[in-house]
Motif scaffolding. Structure first.
Motif, mmCIF file in Angstrom:
data_model
loop_
_atom_site.group_PDB
_atom_site.id
_atom_site.type_symbol
_atom_site.label_atom_id
_atom_site.label_comp_id
_atom_site.label_asym_id
_atom_site.label_seq_id
_atom_site.Cartn_x
_atom_site.Cartn_y
_atom_site.Cartn_z
ATOM 1 N N TYR A 120 1.109 -1.304 -0.316
ATOM 2 C CA TYR A 120 -0.237 0.472 -0.012
ATOM 3 C C TYR A 120 1.080 1.341 0.085
ATOM 4 N N GLN A 121 2.007 1.354 -0.093
ATOM 5 C CA GLN A 121 2.883 2.147 -0.095
ATOM 6 C C GLN A 121 3.001 2.955 -1.403
ATOM 7 N N ASN A 122 2.901 4.496 -0.998
ATOM 8 C CA ASN A 122 3.561 5.402 -2.229
ATOM 9 C C ASN A 122 1.440 5.772 -3.084
ATOM 10 N N LYS A 123 0.597 5.346 -1.758
ATOM 11 C CA LYS A 123 -0.634 5.546 -2.199
ATOM 12 C C LYS A 123 -0.860 6.895 -1.479
ATOM 13 N N GLY A 124 -0.791 7.312 -0.145
ATOM 14 C CA GLY A 124 -0.439 8.767 -0.399
ATOM 15 C C GLY A 124 -1.050 8.846 1.614
ATOM 16 N N LEU A 125 -0.972 7.403 1.738
ATOM 17 C CA LEU A 125 -1.814 6.417 2.663
ATOM 18 C C LEU A 125 -1.006 7.974 4.287
ATOM 19 N N ALA A 126 -0.084 7.605 4.180
ATOM 20 C CA ALA A 126 0.557 8.072 5.571
ATOM 21 C C ALA A 126 0.936 9.715 5.341
ATOM 22 N N THR A 127 0.760 10.338 4.151
ATOM 23 C CA THR A 127 0.226 11.520 4.282
ATOM 24 C C THR A 127 -1.237 11.417 5.090
ATOM 25 N N HIS A 128 -2.414 11.031 4.912
ATOM 26 C CA HIS A 128 -3.528 11.170 4.803
ATOM 27 C C HIS A 128 -3.435 10.811 6.689
ATOM 28 N N LEU A 129 -2.821 9.876 7.356
ATOM 29 C CA LEU A 129 -2.943 9.729 8.285
ATOM 30 C C LEU A 129 -2.143 10.760 9.418
ATOM 31 N N LEU A 130 -1.360 11.453 8.447
ATOM 32 C CA LEU A 130 -0.500 12.508 9.150
ATOM 33 C C LEU A 130 -1.426 13.618 9.408
ATOM 34 N N SER A 138 11.725 8.340 15.550
ATOM 35 C CA SER A 138 13.236 8.352 15.513
ATOM 36 C C SER A 138 13.003 8.436 13.993
ATOM 37 N N PRO A 139 12.900 8.857 12.501
ATOM 38 C CA PRO A 139 12.031 8.226 11.034
ATOM 39 C C PRO A 139 13.845 7.582 11.343
ATOM 40 N N SER A 140 13.274 6.694 9.650
ATOM 41 C CA SER A 140 13.661 5.595 9.352
ATOM 42 C C SER A 140 14.317 6.480 8.267
ATOM 43 N N ASP A 141 15.410 5.668 7.312
ATOM 44 C CA ASP A 141 15.493 6.482 6.292
ATOM 45 C C ASP A 141 14.550 6.577 5.517
ATOM 46 N N GLN A 142 14.120 5.604 5.057
ATOM 47 C CA GLN A 142 13.132 5.718 4.417
ATOM 48 C C GLN A 142 11.801 7.239 5.200
ATOM 49 N N TYR A 150 10.488 10.396 2.998
ATOM 50 C CA TYR A 150 9.047 11.017 2.514
ATOM 51 C C TYR A 150 8.255 11.259 3.414
ATOM 52 N N ILE A 151 8.541 11.257 4.821
ATOM 53 C CA ILE A 151 8.232 11.906 5.310
ATOM 54 C C ILE A 151 8.617 13.405 6.543
ATOM 55 N N GLN A 152 9.922 13.818 6.351
ATOM 56 C CA GLN A 152 10.261 15.337 6.735
ATOM 57 C C GLN A 152 9.563 15.897 5.376
ATOM 58 N N GLN A 200 6.786 18.823 8.151
ATOM 59 C CA GLN A 200 6.805 20.636 7.421
ATOM 60 C C GLN A 200 6.161 21.552 6.737
ATOM 61 N N ARG A 201 5.220 20.534 6.059
ATOM 62 C CA ARG A 201 4.071 21.273 5.318
ATOM 63 C C ARG A 201 3.179 21.036 6.631
ATOM 64 N N LEU A 202 3.187 20.176 7.393
ATOM 65 C CA LEU A 202 1.976 19.883 8.514
ATOM 66 C C LEU A 202 1.869 21.289 10.037
ATOM 67 N N ARG A 203 3.438 20.862 9.560
ATOM 68 C CA ARG A 203 4.219 22.064 10.883
ATOM 69 C C ARG A 203 3.731 23.323 10.373
ATOM 70 N N ALA A 204 4.489 23.713 8.963
ATOM 71 C CA ALA A 204 3.325 24.573 9.160
ATOM 72 C C ALA A 204 1.919 25.879 8.753
ATOM 73 N N LYS A 205 1.406 24.441 8.630
ATOM 74 C CA LYS A 205 -0.280 24.251 8.176
ATOM 75 C C LYS A 205 -0.862 25.057 9.181
ATOM 76 N N TYR A 206 0.099 24.161 10.251
ATOM 77 C CA TYR A 206 -1.250 23.471 11.658
ATOM 78 C C TYR A 206 0.052 24.295 12.843
ATOM 79 N N PRO A 207 0.576 25.528 13.027
ATOM 80 C CA PRO A 207 1.371 25.931 14.365
ATOM 81 C C PRO A 207 1.193 25.693 15.636
#
Length: 66
Positions: A9-19, A37-41, A45-47, A51-58
């Motif tokens: 199910y990777q590369n379908k935006g699921l983690a982004t939607h969950l965040l 601590s994030p893995s290399d992957q 992908y998540i960093q 960053q976008r979510l931290r800006a959207k939800y300060p």
């Protein structure tokens, strides 16, 4: 917080939607986020998403892993 997505199910935006939903929930309930601590992957992908979510939800407090 740790997010893992099954390879099928990777590369379908699921983690982004969950965040996105997580940040919305945190804001509504006045909660804080403690990141693992994030893995290399995760760094790849998540960093940018974080960053976008931290800006959207300060107002949502995010504690990075130590």
């Amino acid at each position: 917080m740790h997010i893992a997505v099954d390879p099928a199910y990777q590369n379908k935006g699921l983690a982004t939607h969950l965040l996105e939903e997580l940040f919305s929930y945190l804001r509504i309930h006045n909660l804080e986020l403690v990141r693992s601590s994030p893995s290399d992957q995760g760094k790849l992908y998540i960093q940018p998403v974080m960053q976008r979510l931290r800006a959207k939800y300060p107002d949502v407090i995010v504690h990075d892993a130590k």
